[in-house]
Design an enzyme around this catalytic site. Structure first.
Site, PDB file in Angstrom:
ATOM      1  CG  ASP A 178      76.482  55.938 -22.404  1.00 64.65           C
ATOM      2  OD1 ASP A 178      76.415  55.127 -21.972  1.00 64.65           O
ATOM      3  OD2 ASP A 178      75.282  56.836 -22.195  1.00 64.65           O
TER       4      ASP A 178
ATOM      5  CG  ASN B  36      76.952  49.954 -21.374  1.00 65.89           C
ATOM      6  OD1 ASN B  36      75.836  49.415 -21.071  1.00 65.89           O
ATOM      7  ND2 ASN B  36      76.819  51.360 -21.917  1.00 65.89           N
TER       8      ASN B  36
ATOM      9  CG  HIS C  18      74.584  54.052 -25.568  1.00 61.03           C
ATOM     10  ND1 HIS C  18      74.061  54.400 -24.431  1.00 61.03           N
ATOM     11  CD2 HIS C  18      74.586  55.138 -26.373  1.00 61.03           C
ATOM     12  CE1 HIS C  18      73.519  55.501 -24.525  1.00 61.03           C
ATOM     13  NE2 HIS C  18      73.692  56.126 -25.957  1.00 61.03           N
TER      14      HIS C  18
ATOM     15  CB  SER D 174      77.849  51.970 -29.601  1.00 53.36           C
ATOM     16  OG  SER D 174      77.479  52.832 -30.808  1.00 53.36           O
TER      17      SER D 174
HETATM   18  C1  GAR Z   1      68.841  48.242 -24.544  1.00 53.78           C
HETATM   19  O1  GAR Z   1      68.434  48.892 -25.657  1.00 53.78           O
HETATM   20  C2  GAR Z   1      70.275  48.885 -24.058  1.00 53.78           C
HETATM   21  O2  GAR Z   1      70.944  49.291 -25.179  1.00 53.78           O
HETATM   22  C3  GAR Z   1      69.742  50.118 -23.229  1.00 53.78           C
HETATM   23  O3  GAR Z   1      68.533  49.694 -22.455  1.00 53.78           O
HETATM   24  C4  GAR Z   1      67.941  48.783 -23.257  1.00 53.78           C
HETATM   25  C5  GAR Z   1      67.729  47.303 -22.478  1.00 53.78           C
HETATM   26  O4  GAR Z   1      66.791  46.437 -22.833  1.00 53.78           O
HETATM   27  N1  GAR Z   1      70.926  50.490 -22.585  1.00 53.78           N
HETATM   28  C6  GAR Z   1      70.958  51.836 -22.351  1.00 53.78           C
HETATM   29  O5  GAR Z   1      70.264  52.936 -22.452  1.00 53.78           O
HETATM   30  C7  GAR Z   1      72.176  52.082 -21.229  1.00 53.78           C
HETATM   31  N2  GAR Z   1      72.643  53.515 -21.326  1.00 53.78           N
HETATM   32  P1  GAR Z   1      67.113  44.932 -22.308  1.00 53.78           P
HETATM   33  O6  GAR Z   1      66.799  45.251 -20.621  1.00 53.78           O
HETATM   34  O7  GAR Z   1      66.023  44.231 -23.020  1.00 53.78           O
HETATM   35  O8  GAR Z   1      68.355  44.535 -22.606  1.00 53.78           O
END
Ligand code: GAR
Length: 194
Positions: free
Chosen positions: A150, A112, A114, A141
């Site tokens: 997470d 994942n 994060h 991360s």
């Molecule tokens: C990203 O910033 C990712 O790190 C975060 O959501 C966003 C998705 O953007 N993920 C989380 O918060 C998971 N806990 P994207 O759809 O443009 O890749």
């Protein structure tokens, strides 16, 4: 002789910019993953359309159809992954908390991304929390997925400075650029080693 590519699924819930970065990176001949499937719990996720436009198989399994039965939702997805011979999963903005059942099925085969420097700021609103805490740096991360949210072992991180007057959105945008580079590089590293 080149080794076969690992058949990999990307899970998204929204725009899917990390998915785009992964798919673009995988166009290099020596990239070790074949992104064969994009999965979403939200049939309206914008990223699904982009994936389909690239000729990638997409699968939307609406979690709302399953009510409170999270495991039934995941079992439906898991069956599709098995049917397609998927070997590895990249969660990329997949905004569902996974059940221990799915985590166990894919132990050591699911990572994942994060948007914080774990172990700081698990969960949501990570950039806002980093700014409010007066941190000098934010970042992202990549970690193995474990039963805690997470919480799995961290594989790689990228850091950016937090600037005077930074807003959560400005910081998020700066971190997102790093996410895109880090995710592709980390998948390359993990799956090349396999
Ligand atoms: C990203 O910033 C990712 O790190 C975060 O959501 C966003 C998705 O953007 N993920 C989380 O918060 C998971 N806990 P994207 O759809 O443009 O890749």
């Amino acid at each position: 002789m080149t080794s076969p590519k690992t058949k990999t699924a990307i899970f998204i819930s929204g725009r899917g910019s990390n998915m785009v970065a992964l798919v673009e990176a995988s166009k290099a001949a020596d990239f070790p993953a074949d992104f064969a499937l994009v999965v979403s719990n939200d049939p309206t996720a914008a990223g699904l359309e982009w994936a389909a436009s690239q000729g990638i198989d997409t699968l939307a399994v609406d979690h709302k159809t399953y009510g409170k039965d999270r495991e039934a939702h995941e079992r439906a997805i898991d069956a599709e992954l098995r049917a397609r011979g998927i070997e590895f999963i990249c969660l990329a903005g997949y905004m569902r908390i996974l059940t221990p059942w799915l985590v166990e099925q894919w132990s050591g085969k699911m990572i994942n991304i994060h948007p914080s420097l774990l172990p700081k700021y698990k969960g949501l609103h990570t950039h806002e929390r980093a700014i409010e805490a007066g941190d000098a740096e934010g970042g992202c991360s990549i970690h193995w997925v474990s039963p805690g949210v997470d919480d799995g072992d961290v594989i790689a991180q990228a850091r950016v400075p937090i600037l005077d007057g930074d807003t959560p959105d400005a910081l998020a945008a700066r971190v997102l650029k790093e996410e895109h580079k880090l995710y592709a590089a980390t998948v390359r590293q993990i799956l090349t080693k396999k």
